[in-house]
Scaffold this active site. Structure first.
Site, PDB file in Angstrom:
ATOM      1  N   ASP A  13      17.988  37.110  36.550  1.00 45.84           N
ATOM      2  CA  ASP A  13      17.294  37.270  35.261  1.00 45.84           C
ATOM      3  C   ASP A  13      16.188  38.317  35.340  1.00 45.84           C
ATOM      4  OD1 ASP A  13      18.751  34.955  34.120  1.00 45.84           O
ATOM      5  OD2 ASP A  13      17.485  33.803  35.483  1.00 45.84           O
ATOM      6  N   HIS A  41      23.106  38.044  30.730  1.00 47.22           N
ATOM      7  CA  HIS A  41      22.003  38.985  30.603  1.00 47.22           C
ATOM      8  C   HIS A  41      21.920  39.473  29.166  1.00 47.22           C
ATOM      9  CE1 HIS A  41      25.512  41.123  32.443  1.00 47.22           C
ATOM     10  NE2 HIS A  41      25.366  41.877  31.376  1.00 47.22           N
TER      11      HIS A  41
END
Length: 429
Positions: A13, A41
């Site tokens: 992340d 994402h």
């Protein structure tokens, strides 16, 4: 010719999608070499937010051919659902190509993933329950189903029946679940054959021929270094190698052809799921980072655990990936917080560790040793060059660079594609 590897330098992340989106417009191929639909994402293009899970961010580029490499495990239902969502929004997702050697996630992999996690209880790893681990387990056990297998019904049926001979024993006798009917699994995969057929290629051949012809390739790694099955915080890791070496294995591009290894790293640290996290915050600052940084998992919707920047992890990631450059993201989140702690080392039972502790137990017991730097109050979201940043922000970046042992070539000052400061262009390396 350029062959660039993008790797997460923390626990995922970090903003790899943004980095891929920026560089993807300058390359001919964008390859996802590992992982599956377990690591999402977010990419912002033209004010539009796209949440991608299985597809590489390069699918949003009009110029690059997106490829799912041989190291990816593919859930076909999830793949086509994601593609259809992009097509409905005007994106040409039909350009996607898939390695014939990539492995497929079967419905029984997802069932096994969920029941095993439930069985482990408090000892659960914290998987996404999408069958990624069981699919990789079948791969290394040499009983997996590859993309090429769905085009030969007899081979497909043989492989599924062989796999279920063992898995049904586990499901029925150990977990008290119903046995899975092999023919239902065969028909499940055959239902995707015609749509899948034109997308399948010999990816390693295509990519290496492209490099021979002077074309540019970007490898977009999933997950991150600290989730690597060999180099991460085992056993709280993923089932593949989301490091620079794994990108070579998962794409078929040899290591001598790599021109840049780009590490993506946040200006602070986050983690999703179980496992050790030395700088994790449980106070108002952890909540501040979570809220201001929008730290919610794309795939799971779970709030991410948040902590300060960990330079021990950064140095470790730089070392095992051979980073040539770093892309620092979310610097803007730290605006106006007064002081910024930076973890420079660990204390383990009274002993200082400047590098990653050797044992899992030591890492679990590591306490961060901090130094602090003053934050800045000015809005940096419109900064275009490094010199545009306030002096305190510049000093923070330079200190992270020094502690990490790698130059910071890109700085994210906002979620948009254009909110990125380029200090050094890896395409010109």
């Amino acid at each position: 010719m350029a062959a660039i590897v993008i790797v997460g330098a923390q626990w995922g992340d970090e903003g790899k999608g943004k980095a891929t989106d920026i560089l993807g417009g300058q390359v001919d191929y964008v390859v996802k070499p590992n992982g599956g639909n377990n690591a999402g994402h977010t990419v912002v293009v033209g004010g539009e937010k796209y949440e991608l899970k299985l597809l590489p961010a390069g699918v949003l580029s009009e110029n690059a051919t997106p490829i799912l490499g041989n190291g990816v495990v593919i859930n076909l239902e999830a793949l086509f659902e994601e593609m259809d969502g992009l097509i409905a929004r005007g994106c040409d997702a039909s350009r996607l190509r898939i390695s014939s050697n990539a492995h497929l996630v079967a419905p029984y992999h997802q069932i096994l993933d969920r029941v095993q996690e439930r069985f482990l209880g408090k000892r659960a790893i914290g998987t996404t329950g999408r069958g990624i681990g069981p699919t990789y387990a079948d791969k290394v056990s040499r009983v997996g189903i590859r993309v090429q297998d769905v085009f030969d019904e007899s081979i497909l049926r043989q492989k599924i029946e062989s796999a279920l001979n063992v898995k049904n024993q586990t499901l029925v006798k150990m977990y008290n679940r119903k046995a899975i009917v092999a023919e239902e699994m065969v028909q499940y995969f055959l239902g995707y054959v015609e749509r899948l057929r034109p997308m399948v290629i010999e990816a390693e051949l295509e990519l290496n021929r492209g490099l021979d012809a002077g074309k540019h390739v970007l490898m977009e790694g999933g997950q991150a270094t600290m989730l690597d099955v060999d180099h991460g915080t085992y056993p709280f890791v993923t089932s593949s190698n989301p490091t620079a070496g794994g990108a070579c294995v998962g794409s078929g591009i040899g290591p001598t052809r790599i021109t840049s290894s780009l590490g993506i790293i946040k200006a602070y640290t986050t983690r999703v799921g179980a496992g050790p996290f030395p700088t994790e915050l449980f106070d108002k600052w952890g909540e501040f980072l979570q809220t201001t940084g929008g730290e919610v998992g794309v795939n799971t919707g779970r709030k991410r655990r948040c902590g300060w920047y960990d330079s021990v992890v950064a140095r470790y990631a730089s070392r095992v990936n051979g980073f040539t450059d770093l892309f620092l993201t979310k610097l803007d989140v730290l605006t106006g917080i007064g002081e910024i702690p930076i973890c420079v080392a660990y204390d383990v039972d009274g002993v200082r560790h400047d590098e990653m502790p050797m044992t899992q137990s030591d890492f679990h017991h590591a306490t961060p040793i901090y130094e602090t730097m003053p934050a800045w109050d000015e809005d940096i979201t419109g900064c275009k060059t490094f010199d545009d940043l306030p002096e305190k922000a510049q000093a923070y970046v330079r200190r992270l660079e020094e502690l990490s042992g790698c130059r910071i070539s890109y700085i994210g000052v906002g979620p948009g594609r254009d909110q990125t400061i380029v200090c050094h262009d890896v395409m010109e390396a």
